[in-house]
Design an enzyme around this catalytic site. Structure first.
Site, PDB file in Angstrom:
ATOM      1  N   CYS A 296      23.095  14.919  -4.270  1.00 34.19           N
ATOM      2  CA  CYS A 296      24.273  15.397  -4.960  1.00 34.19           C
ATOM      3  C   CYS A 296      23.660  16.255  -6.430  1.00 34.19           C
ATOM      4  CB  CYS A 296      24.959  14.215  -5.541  1.00 34.19           C
ATOM      5  SG  CYS A 296      26.594  14.734  -6.251  1.00 34.19           S
TER       6      CYS A 296
ATOM      7  N   LYS B 162      16.749  10.039  -5.701  1.00 30.30           N
ATOM      8  CA  LYS B 162      17.301  11.190  -6.520  1.00 30.30           C
ATOM      9  C   LYS B 162      16.490  11.623  -7.695  1.00 30.30           C
ATOM     10  CE  LYS B 162      21.947  12.229  -8.304  1.00 30.30           C
ATOM     11  NZ  LYS B 162      23.483  11.582  -8.176  1.00 30.30           N
TER      12      LYS B 162
ATOM     13  N   GLU C 264      26.464  10.423  -0.080  1.00 21.26           N
ATOM     14  CA  GLU C 264      25.878   9.614  -1.224  1.00 21.26           C
ATOM     15  C   GLU C 264      26.549   8.319  -1.121  1.00 21.26           C
ATOM     16  OE1 GLU C 264      26.246  11.300  -5.064  1.00 21.26           O
ATOM     17  OE2 GLU C 264      24.388  10.495  -5.771  1.00 21.26           O
TER      18      GLU C 264
HETATM   19  N1  LIG Z   1      27.005  12.068  -7.817  1.00 16.41           N
HETATM   20  C1  LIG Z   1      26.515  13.366  -8.637  1.00 16.41           C
HETATM   21  O1  LIG Z   1      25.501  13.614  -8.920  1.00 16.41           O
HETATM   22  C2  LIG Z   1      27.789  13.929  -8.983  1.00 16.41           C
HETATM   23  C3  LIG Z   1      27.749  15.108  -9.469  1.00 16.41           C
HETATM   24  O2  LIG Z   1      26.646  15.908  -9.444  1.00 16.41           O
HETATM   25  C4  LIG Z   1      29.166  15.999  -9.744  1.00 16.41           C
HETATM   26  O3  LIG Z   1      29.088  16.875 -10.437  1.00 16.41           O
HETATM   27  O4  LIG Z   1      30.190  15.390  -9.806  1.00 16.41           O
END
Ligand SMILES: NC(=O)CC(=O)C(=O)O
Length: 324
Positions: free
Chosen positions: A196, A155, A82
């Protein structure tokens, strides 16, 4: 640069990598899954745990190089993290964003497309900030082995978190959310994509499982608080519940930045066990995927048959149909 396989981390050494790979034959098999017939069921995946800097060109060059090393080591599927072309920070997202519809103006899109075609591999291109119609998205592009864009996942679940004294971050202040799941047929099978925070929502993974995904790829950048607690847990449970492979790919950790990242890019098999996981430093993880494990796990433990449809049922709202 290190290369990780199994429990071993080594300086890049092709002989080393290959002797560590599982000894299995290359027989093609036909999977009785959602009528998907594959011509590849055993292949190598590479997770590029990149170090991300505030120099976009440097990030692109690093990614390009790691993709090349992955392909040279036999990977047919390469996954990026990501936010790999841009620091995970609100100060950078808009500045680094690209409009993929203007391919000439999108060096990130062009590099990934060219690399996929040149090496003849599938690339799940992590995520980068995307401009589209005045909105900013956190977007993952999937390229086929011909270099063509196969799918684009924005996302869906934006990461808004507030833990007093630990972390405060609101993606929704800057990004617009995607509005659909992404499942795509590629040269290496049917791939579901999440980014994520999307991993926290079991229904998305169930949807991909119900639609015949062999693997779900989650580019991610978990933080230090949530990373230690649940990063591994989430991946293992998504894989075990749905009896498929789950691959995650994170940027490496820079402890001096505002948002230090947990790292630990991982491949989990359909039994829920970890095949390989990295540390938090920059590394290229290469592992073997054998889809016959999916079939075996489903034969040994036929969850789909054991589900009690008259007591509970999973509804796929996206297609307005009930699955399974
Ligand atoms: N970037 C993200 O979505 C981060 C995430 O989910 C986390 O817990 O840290």
């Amino acid at each position: 640069m290190k290369l990780t396989f199994g429990n071993m981390t080594t300086e890049l050494n092709i002989l080393n990598i290959q002797t560590c790979l599982q000894n299995s034959n290359n027989d093609d098999i036909e999977l009785d899954m959602a009528n998907v017939v594959l011509d590849v069921t055993l292949f190598k995946i590479a997770l590029c745990q990149l170090s991300v800097t505030s120099e976009k060109n440097q990030n692109l060059a690093r990614a390009d190089n790691l993709i090349k090393v992955a392909a040279e080591n036999g990977a047919r599927l390469v996954v990026l993290p990501e936010m790999w072309n841009c620091p995970y920070s609100k100060d950078f997202f808009a500045k680094f964003a690209e409009d993929f519809d203007k391919e000439d103006a999108s060096p990130t899109f062009s590099m990934l497309s060219r690399a996929a075609a040149f090496h003849g591999i599938t690339i799940v291109g992590g995520s980068v900030p995307e401009w589209s119609n005045g909105h900013l998205y956190n977007t993952c592009c999937v390229f086929g082995a011909d270099g063509k864009l196969k799918a684009k996942h924005r996302k869906i679940h934006l990461f808004d978190i507030e833990i007093p004294g630990e972390i405060s971050f609101k993606e929704s202040e800057i990004f617009a959310a995607g509005d659909k799941p992404t499942i795509v047929d590629t040269e290496i099978g049917r791939v579901g994509v999440g980014i994520c925070h999307d991993i926290r929502f079991p229904e998305l993974a169930m949807l991909y499982g119900a639609k015949g995904a062999h693997i779900i790829c989650y580019p991610g950048a978990f933080n230090m608080s949530t990373g230690e607690l649940i990063w591994e847990l989430m991946q293992r449970i998504r894989a075990a519940d749905n009896q498929l492979f789950v691959a995650t790919c994170s940027p490496s950790r820079d402890s001096s930045c505002f948002y230090p990242i947990w790292g630990h890019s991982t491949l989990v098999g359909p039994f829920g066990g970890i095949t390989v996981s990295s540390g938090h430093e920059e590394t290229l993880v290469i592992a073997e995927i054998d889809y016959s494990q999916i079939e075996l796990q489903r034969k040994n433990l036929p969850l789909e048959k054991q589900m009690l449809g008259d007591i509970y049922q999973f509804v796929d709202k996206h297609n307005e149909e009930q699955t399974p």
